[in-house]
Design a protein around this motif. Structure first.
Motif: not given
Length: 783
Positions: A254, A355-356, A359-360, A362, A364-365, A417, A420-421, A424
């Motif tokens: 995270y 989306l930021l 996110r799971h 850190k 990502q995107c 984002c 890639t999520r 999630d």
């Protein structure tokens, strides 16, 4: 969020506000720029005749410029070191000495939000609407959502079918994230992804460690046995000193957490790091009193009472905040901007900030994260370009908050984002999307379209022609909803569908072929008349910049042709799908492979000065810079090979038919790149050896002149300034990037293209007749 202390406002304040509207003219530093639009192909206008319906004088202007700026033997006109297509470069060279400065009247919002967003969101003082933090909703953010981590359980899946957020411990239902929870020594310690479930050891020594998503790992995560403490009870110092063992699959995924046991808190990644007017709350900017916007860059009437910005000179003193009231206050300022003027929608948070924030992983995107000392760590996320461009837009003088004056409208949906999520958490899953990430993204863009079309007046005026959308994923805007296709699309993948008419990805979840035509429409992936391909994100490498690899001369480039990347199923660790890279990389390797495949065979035409390999190397940039020609081949859609070539000064060799590369509809690629048809791959080396040294030197020289146009220098320098203010010293990457010549980068090139489109689109010229252009006489519509 910092609460605004009072809401009372005397008549004296209204007088001050009225005076402000008349007397203020200054640089509006906090305002955002955005992306302009236009529909007509950059090369579509004839230089010998006036376009139909264009105002008088356009043909005359073009003929005068053509005589002053003739094209070279390659059909290009050089402007600021880059070989542009003649009609584009000619106009820029003759008419684009400076961006047009204009005075714009902009309102400073004063509409209060219900319950001041309950401390759970940020008030948009222009609209009087809340943008609620992740897990909250309602007009005043008073509703607390329950976002479960797990899908419904079953006998086969006791914790629920696998998704990234699957949690055997405590689920934070405002974010659908997993933590150790009550009853453990460290209740706020994450139990991320595979940590909470049993591992399956490999059957072979070199096999992968797998996760048994059906069996929670109570022993290795939750036990309090002193001889072997679980992850949720391990004291970090005891583990670091080897006094206890712990589960190695547990780590800190995270954002904002560091240390093996997540014991160190650090800065999270937010857009422009909240512009110095707020706190980054896991990816969502919690703005200081009176500021708002996704990066807290927008000043309201209330923030003026807290902090009078440097760009705004007060004609009178404002009263104390305690004297403000909730009455409607009309505060306006005349500010100086630069054309093209861009209006950025402040969308509901589910399209960007959520989306930021939720996110799971850190990395990502985003194009950067922060280490345990809050120093910048640039990521290798190719999709980080979306964040980099967005930040540059928000920090530039092209942004306006006055939609009535705007030339373009930017719709900031963060699809990098979103995609890639997409697996999630349950609340992100949409069964109607057939579990396709492309379909899921299409529906998000459609929802954004519905929002702006219903809530704002700007879309319907032009059917969206002056709007800009960024589709950053592998195949770009192929799956754009039909309702927005009139707009300008920013992509990394310029597939015109002339040869590859269907989805080109080998990854099933990104395939857009199954999307119903009534949702997607029958449009191509890319229309060169209106869209633009932008470079992908590449992290700043201080070593490569210090060595000036882009400037390495021809005599030091001893490899004729170089390509390093996944070569498909015939090679170790290769993608198993025959359709990967549309089969192009496989064809290249079969002919010129310099590393043996699984059968121990080299390519049929392998040569000592040709490198085609799958072997990763720490000297990748050095090897690119030691080569004359470098391969630009697709992966699952676009790849970052064009950017690699340009940034290391290597002549790009493009092998992907019918697919536009960055800026290819505005730059003259014949001046610095080579295109080889897919069917001509067997003749590749013969073709390259046939290019004479004079032409090679010419192309290398052009690459050296324009490499920074493939580099997000502006966004990087914005971060350098933030870091310098924080630490009073420069990081190594900052030192090297700051030394670069002040040449045009991705953002500057983008603005130049938009400026050209603004004044050369016949559809827009009638609108511009009534606006202040600030153009030289030769470019005037009435000259």
């Amino acid at each position: 969020m910092l609460a605004i202390r009072s809401t009372k406002c005397p008549i004296a304040f209204l007088g001050a506000a009225s005076a402000l509207a008349v007397l203020v003219t200054a640089v509006h530093v906090f305002m955002v720029p955005i992306l302009p639009y236009s529909l007509d192909y950059f090369g579509a206008h004839s230089s010998t005749s006036r376009p139909r319906n264009a105002p008088l004088g356009v043909g005359v202007v073009d003929s005068r410029l053509r005589g002053q700026f003739p094209s070279d033997s390659h059909g290009s006109v050089v402007f600021r070191g880059a070989p542009w297509k003649a009609e584009v470069g000619r106009w820029l060279a003759g008419c684009h000495a400076n961006y047009s400065s204009v005075n714009v009247t902009e309102a400073l919002g004063a509409k209060r939000c219900e319950k001041d967003c309950s401390g759970r969101g940020v008030c948009n003082y222009n609209l009087g609407e809340c943008r609620c933090f992740h897990g909250y909703s309602g007009k005043g953010c008073e509703e607390v959502l329950k976002l479960e981590c797990n899908l419904p359980s079953s006998q086969e899946w006791p914790a629920g079918l696998w998704i990234v957020s699957t949690c055997p411990a405590h689920c934070d239902t405002t974010r659908a994230m997993c933590f150790c929870g009550p009853g453990t020594k460290y209740p706020d310690r994450p139990v991320a992804e595979a940590c909470g479930f049993k591992t399956i050891l490999p059957a072979k020594p070199d096999g992968p460690v797998l996760t048994d998503w059906k069996t929670p790992d109570l022993e290795n995560v939750f036990t309090t046995n002193r001889s072997k403490l679980g992850w949720c009870n391990v004291v970090p110092d005891d583990a670091y000193s080897s006094k206890v063992n712990y589960k190695e699959q547990c780590d800190c995924k995270y954002d904002g957490l560091w240390g093996q046991f997540c014991e160190i808190r650090a800065e999270c990644s937010c857009i422009n790091q909240c512009s110095g007017h707020g706190h980054c709350r896991g990816g969502f900017c919690q703005c200081d009193g009176g500021y708002f916007g996704i990066d807290c860059s927008i000043t309201s009437a209330y923030s003026l009472a807290y902090d009078w910005p440097m760009w705004l000179q007060p004609p009178v003193n404002l009263p104390e905040v305690k004297n403000l009231n909730s009455a409607s206050i009309n505060v306006k300022a005349i500010v100086q901007k630069k054309r093209p003027l861009i209006y950025v929608y402040d969308l509901p948070a589910e399209f960007d900030s959520h989306l930021l924030e939720g996110r799971h992983f850190k990395f990502q995107c985003v194009n950067r994260i922060y280490d345990e000392k809050n120093r910048t760590l640039w990521t290798e996320q190719l999709y980080g370009a979306q964040m980099a461009l967005y930040e540059s837009i928000l920090a530039s003088p092209h942004r306006t908050l006055n939609g009535e004056e705007a030339d373009y409208f930017y719709v900031p949906v963060l699809d990098s984002c979103l995609i890639t999520r997409s697996d999630d958490a349950p609340h992100m899953l949409m069964p109607r999307d057939m579990r396709l990430r492309s379909y899921h993204a299409l529906e998000y863009y459609r929802m954004a379209y519905d929002h702006i079309a219903q809530q704002y007046p700007y879309w319907n005026r032009t059917s969206g022609r002056d709007h800009i959308w960024f589709f950053s994923w592998d195949e770009g805007a192929c799956y754009a909803p039909k309702e927005i296709w009139n707009s300008m699309m920013l992509v990394h993948w310029g597939n015109t569908n002339t040869k590859h008419k269907n989805s080109t990805t080998a990854y099933w979840a990104d395939n857009w072929d199954p999307i119903p035509l009534d949702r997607r429409g029958n449009h191509p992936c890319f229309d060169p008349r209106k869209d633009l391909v932008l470079p992908a994100w590449k992290q700043p490498d201080p070593g490569a910049i210090w060595l000036k690899l882009w400037a390495r001369p021809r005599r030091n480039r001893t490899t004729l042709f170089y390509f390093n990347g996944n070569l498909g199923p015939a090679y170790k660790r290769g993608r198993p799908e025959d359709t990967y890279s549309m089969g192009i990389r496989q064809k290249l390797a079969a002919e010129f492979g310099s590393t043996a495949n699984k059968q121990g065979n080299l390519g049929r035409q392998h040569a000592a000065d040709v490198t085609v390999t799958y072997l990763r190397t720490e000297k990748y940039y050095e090897e690119l810079a030691s080569s004359v020609f470098c391969g630009v081949l697709p992966g699952d859609g676009w790849s970052g090979r064009m950017e690699d070539s340009m940034l290391q000064g290597c002549i790009p060799v493009i092998i992907q038919d019918g697919i536009f590369l960055p800026y290819e509809n505005v730059f003259n690629y014949n001046s610095f790149a080579v295109r080889v048809q897919e069917d001509d791959i067997p003749n590749l080396i013969i073709i390259l050896r046939g290019i004479n040294e004079t032409q090679v030197e010419f192309m290398l020289g052009n690459v050296r002149q324009m490499w920074q146009r493939f580099f997000y220098r502006d966004s990087i320098l914005l971060e350098a300034e933030r870091q310098k203010r924080l630490f009073s010293e420069e990081a190594p990457w900052s030192v090297e990037v700051s030394k670069l010549p002040d040449d045009d980068d991705v953002f500057a090139t983008f603005i130049q293209v938009l400026h050209h489109k603004l004044y050369n689109d016949p559809w827009r010229q009638g609108l511009l007749q009534t606006k202040e252009t600030g153009l030289p006489t030769i470019c005037s519509r009435t000259s």
